[in-house]
Scaffold this motif. Structure first.
Motif, mmCIF file in Angstrom:
data_model
loop_
_atom_site.group_PDB
_atom_site.id
_atom_site.type_symbol
_atom_site.label_atom_id
_atom_site.label_comp_id
_atom_site.label_asym_id
_atom_site.label_seq_id
_atom_site.Cartn_x
_atom_site.Cartn_y
_atom_site.Cartn_z
ATOM 1 N N ASP A 1 24.954 25.219 37.571
ATOM 2 C CA ASP A 1 24.192 26.450 37.354
ATOM 3 C C ASP A 1 23.805 27.110 38.679
ATOM 4 O O ASP A 1 23.703 28.332 38.769
ATOM 5 C CB ASP A 1 22.923 26.135 36.552
ATOM 6 C CG ASP A 1 22.965 26.688 35.138
ATOM 7 O OD1 ASP A 1 23.938 27.396 34.815
ATOM 8 O OD2 ASP A 1 22.039 26.413 34.368
ATOM 9 N N GLN A 2 23.591 26.273 39.719
ATOM 10 C CA GLN A 2 23.159 26.792 41.016
ATOM 11 C C GLN A 2 24.338 27.185 41.897
ATOM 12 O O GLN A 2 24.323 28.238 42.538
ATOM 13 C CB GLN A 2 22.308 25.726 41.734
ATOM 14 C CG GLN A 2 21.106 25.241 40.937
ATOM 15 C CD GLN A 2 20.130 26.353 40.616
ATOM 16 O OE1 GLN A 2 19.834 27.181 41.469
ATOM 17 N NE2 GLN A 2 19.624 26.375 39.383
ATOM 18 N N TRP A 3 25.348 26.337 41.954
ATOM 19 C CA TRP A 3 26.470 26.549 42.872
ATOM 20 C C TRP A 3 27.649 27.266 42.224
ATOM 21 O O TRP A 3 28.522 27.772 42.919
ATOM 22 C CB TRP A 3 26.976 25.209 43.412
ATOM 23 C CG TRP A 3 25.989 24.453 44.239
ATOM 24 C CD1 TRP A 3 24.752 24.871 44.651
ATOM 25 C CD2 TRP A 3 26.149 23.138 44.768
ATOM 26 N NE1 TRP A 3 24.132 23.915 45.391
ATOM 27 C CE2 TRP A 3 24.983 22.811 45.483
ATOM 28 C CE3 TRP A 3 27.165 22.189 44.704
ATOM 29 C CZ2 TRP A 3 24.798 21.599 46.127
ATOM 30 C CZ3 TRP A 3 27.001 20.975 45.343
ATOM 31 C CH2 TRP A 3 25.819 20.686 46.050
#
Length: 455
Positions: free
Chosen positions: A71-73
């Motif tokens: 979700d972040q990267w």
């Protein structure tokens, strides 16, 4: 539209192949290590189990964190990282001359915990109405990969030894890397996170859900039993003068027969809506298979026991995720599946330890008595399960200012006929509903949502 578009088809087959290459590499060691690992320094039944199940520990620990990282990267960077770990672990194991280094290689393989990222990317790339088809294609690769691995593992090991298994695994992982890099589509949108990935705030709440706890315990025990019995089963076959190079000749017809026999069980369970009864029947088949091997180790008895085991195993492997999807609270399917997958891999790790420990201290035959006892405990625990009526999941966009407004909207929606559960996620500005398939009126719910946003 009732068919997958070109992007969805490309996503389905490319992600399914990535999943298959990874699962093949994990599974191929199971039917061969007890035999072909005997020349390794430090070989013992305990280390057989540890090496077979070691990947399960890192998979269980990293499955949910890797999903969060995606979700972040981004999905593809995390998938490339995970497959890179898988390649590294495969090479370490291929070059190993000791059981300890093979175990380290399996631990590194397990660090490629990309299941959550793969499923999330599949959701990102598909329309909501077509998503179940793509998920089904990817899901089928797990069972198919296991079948191919049980046949290919003995054949590859007989031709090129244990290192050949790991070099083949490394090659498949590199192919997976190329697929992710060049073929897997880039997502231009992101599916609602709550339905695809585990969310931090809800994991502990799901652990307290009694029916989900039964399913998590069930998949843990199922994979514990699978890993444990294969610590000693290949050796039992050798004792019946059944050469290791021929083991695939037993596994292939058994797995095909088990699949054929499993299909009617799935149809009957669905048609009669007696999922619980057939689930208990499948667990009973596992127990009978262990008892059969315990009382008779002749080749015909082992073959029959394996057939019964895999009929039960295949049924449970296919039916429990469907039950989980039905039972999981509205909007928390991703979290429920994340904890379920972690329990599955943890079971593989614990099964390796159990199988190795029992085989070391009490002999291989006693392992089947222990397995039967564990199966009986699972049967007793599962017998108290309550299976809810079939329902449909819906997801609608909403505009709510804060948690108070979300709670008020949810309260209004629960008054509608056919609404079983409501979850409003303020951060996503999305509403999740679990509804009865016949009583629910979608137009009425949409009207209520629109009126609440105007007020």
């Amino acid at each position: 539209m009732s068919h997958l578009n070109s992007l969805e088809k490309r996503a389905a087959w490319s992600l399914a192949l990535v999943f298959a290459f990874r699962m093949l590499g994990l599974f191929m060691l199971i039917p061969v290590f007890a035999i072909f690992g005997q020349d390794l320094i430090g070989f013992s039944p305990l280390w057989i189990g540890l090496a077979i199940g070691a990947y399960g520990l890192t998979q269980a620990l990293l499955q949910i964190p890797m999903g969060w990282l995606s979700d972040q990267w981004g999905r593809k960077p995390v998938m490339l990282l995970g497959l890179g770990f898988f390649v590294l672990g495969s090479v370490v194991a291929a070059l190993a001359d000791s059981v300890y280094m093979v175990t380290l290689g399996r631990v590194l393989q397990g660090m490629g915990a990309i299941s959550g990222a793969v499923m999330a990317l599949a959701s990102d790339l598909t329309r909501e109405e077509q998503r179940p088809k793509v998920m089904a294609v990817i899901g089928m690769t797990i069972g198919l990969s296991f079948t191919i691995a049980m046949v290919a593992g003995p054949a590859i090991a007989a031709a090129s030894g244990l290192s050949g298994i790991f070099w083949c695994t490394a090659l498949m992982a590199i192919t997976g890397l190329l697929l992710v890099w060049k073929v897997v589509p880039v997502a231009v949108s992101k599916a609602p996170a709550s339905e695809t990935l585990a969310t931090k705030g809800q994991i502990m709440a799901l652990f307290r859900h009694p029916e989900l706890l039964r399913l998590n315990f069930g998949v843990l025990v199922l994979h514990l039993l699978l890993t444990a019995i294969f610590v000693v089963l290949p050796t039992l076959l050798l004792q019946q003068n059944f050469a290791s190079a021929q083991h695939w000749q037993l596994y292939l017809p058994v797995l095909i027969g088990a699949f054929i026999l499993m299909v009617p069980l799935m149809i009957l369970a669905s048609r009669k809506q007696q999922e619980k009864g057939y689930l208990l029947l499948a667990i009973s088949l596992l127990i009978v298979s262990f008892v059969l091997i315990l009382i008779n180790q002749q080749l015909w008895s082992i073959t029959l026991a394996l057939l019964l085991f895999f009929v039960g195993f295949n049924y449970l492997e296919a039916s429990m995720p469907a039950l989980l999807s039905r039972i999981a609270p509205a909007g928390l399917k991703g979290t429920a599946m994340g904890t379920y997958a972690s329990a599955q891999f943890l079971g593989a790790f614990l099964g390796g330890i159990l199988g190795g420990a029992v085989a070391s201290f009490s002999g291989g035959e006693s392992l089947f008595a222990v397995a039967a006892l564990i199966g009986l405990l699972w049967l007793a625990y599962a017998s108290r399960m309550t299976v809810p009526a079939r329902s449909q999941r819906l997801s609608l966009p909403v505009k709510v200012a804060d948690e108070t407004a979300a709670a008020q909207l949810a309260q209004r929606l629960t008054q509608l006929q056919g609404v079983l559960e409501v979850t409003v996620v303020v951060a996503e500005q999305r509403l999740y509903l679990k509804v009865g398939q016949q009583q629910f009126d979608l137009a009425e719910a949409q009207s209520l949502v629109e009126s609440s946003q105007k007020s």
